[in-house]
Design an enzyme around this catalytic site. Sequence first.
Site, PDB file in Angstrom:
ATOM      1  N   PRO A  91      69.035-113.729  -9.454  1.00 18.74           N
ATOM      2  CA  PRO A  91      67.915-112.779  -9.459  1.00 18.74           C
ATOM      3  C   PRO A  91      67.068-112.870  -8.190  1.00 18.74           C
ATOM      4  O   PRO A  91      66.236-112.004  -7.934  1.00 18.74           O
ATOM      5  CB  PRO A  91      67.109-113.164 -10.702  1.00 18.74           C
ATOM      6  CG  PRO A  91      67.703-114.398 -11.247  1.00 18.74           C
ATOM      7  CD  PRO A  91      69.002-114.674 -10.571  1.00 18.74           C
ATOM      8  N   GLU A 118      69.150-123.230 -14.674  1.00 20.68           N
ATOM      9  CA  GLU A 118      67.868-122.924 -14.044  1.00 20.68           C
ATOM     10  C   GLU A 118      68.028-122.546 -12.587  1.00 20.68           C
ATOM     11  O   GLU A 118      67.104-122.090 -11.934  1.00 20.68           O
ATOM     12  CB  GLU A 118      66.919-124.125 -14.168  1.00 20.68           C
ATOM     13  CG  GLU A 118      66.632-124.524 -15.592  1.00 20.68           C
ATOM     14  CD  GLU A 118      66.068-123.369 -16.406  1.00 20.68           C
ATOM     15  OE1 GLU A 118      64.996-122.863 -16.037  1.00 20.68           O
ATOM     16  OE2 GLU A 118      66.714-122.962 -17.392  1.00 20.68           O
ATOM     17  N   ARG A 156      85.227 -98.928  -6.616  1.00 20.77           N
ATOM     18  CA  ARG A 156      85.259 -97.455  -6.586  1.00 20.77           C
ATOM     19  C   ARG A 156      85.367 -96.909  -5.181  1.00 20.77           C
ATOM     20  O   ARG A 156      85.764 -95.774  -4.975  1.00 20.77           O
ATOM     21  CB  ARG A 156      84.016 -96.887  -7.284  1.00 20.77           C
ATOM     22  CG  ARG A 156      83.969 -97.188  -8.765  1.00 20.77           C
ATOM     23  CD  ARG A 156      82.723 -96.642  -9.436  1.00 20.77           C
ATOM     24  NE  ARG A 156      82.748 -95.202  -9.603  1.00 20.77           N
ATOM     25  CZ  ARG A 156      82.053 -94.344  -8.879  1.00 20.77           C
ATOM     26  NH1 ARG A 156      81.265 -94.779  -7.927  1.00 20.77           N
ATOM     27  NH2 ARG A 156      82.145 -93.054  -9.090  1.00 20.77           N
ATOM     28  N   ASP A 171      79.964 -88.733  -4.935  1.00 23.51           N
ATOM     29  CA  ASP A 171      79.093 -88.918  -6.103  1.00 23.51           C
ATOM     30  C   ASP A 171      77.740 -88.353  -5.770  1.00 23.51           C
ATOM     31  O   ASP A 171      77.246 -88.547  -4.676  1.00 23.51           O
ATOM     32  CB  ASP A 171      78.825 -90.428  -6.350  1.00 23.51           C
ATOM     33  CG  ASP A 171      79.969 -91.095  -7.044  1.00 23.51           C
ATOM     34  OD1 ASP A 171      80.840 -90.374  -7.532  1.00 23.51           O
ATOM     35  OD2 ASP A 171      79.975 -92.330  -7.072  1.00 23.51           O
TER      36      ASP A 171
END
Length: 269
Positions: A91, A118, A156, A171
């Site tokens: 993150p 952690e 993709r 897209d």
Amino acid sequence: MIRFDILTLFPGMFESPFQSSLLQKAREKNLVEIHIHDIRAFAADKHRMADDYPYGGGGGMVMKVEPIAKALESIGPLESADGVLRVLLTPQGELFSQEKARELSRRRRLVLVCGHYEGVDERIREHLIDSEISIGDYVLTGGELAAMVVVDAVSRYIPGVLGNEESAASDSFSEGLLEYPQYTRPAVFGEWVVPEVLLSGNHARIERWRRKESLRRTLRRRPDLLARSRLSEEDKILLKEIEAEGKTVQSPESRVTSSQEEDGKAGLD
Ligand code: ADE
């Protein structure tokens, strides 16, 4: 052709996601190669410990440097190899995006290290990793789901992975706008009807309608995307029309949650 090597404490998590749909076909066609490596198999001690208590105390466990270093070693000399990038899913990384997916797809090989517990021993970041990626501002139980997202979005862009009529470059998201509403048969389902224009057979009108609805949806849901996208003169005209419709029909705010708007049918034709 691109090769992914995924380092994980939970290899079982990868069993089905890459065995279905387009990714499985891409693997069969040798356009995408995916290798899963169990970090625990490279732990030196008899308990196969891949994590340990943090120096300095505090809660949680920290992923050890040695098993990851050994796992990386086992997949070959990567440090200076051309076209290889070693990525840690965390993150704390750079936010993943369509643009980032396109950029990564130009690599020959991506090594994805799934963080857990952690965190990871900082020396992994310092010496074994080239780049850190987060798939969003939320915390998952580990980097595995994030690695799957990256493999999917990057694949993709590999030529041949998508069908002929589809391409990642066209897209609407790649163009910076959200997709226009789509419909299929039946034309009438109870009281729910497909917009008349789509049944008209008039391709110019259909194209214009789709572009307009794409702009409308982006304006309502993601004005940030609209601000960044390159708009043609025709787009600007369509946006003016949308604005005018907004004023005569309802206030733009109230329309955001209106189901009519969600169907892309408000103020049409
Ligand atoms: N690991 C835990 N949360 C994550 C996230 N949001 N992105 C990438 N890896 C993660």
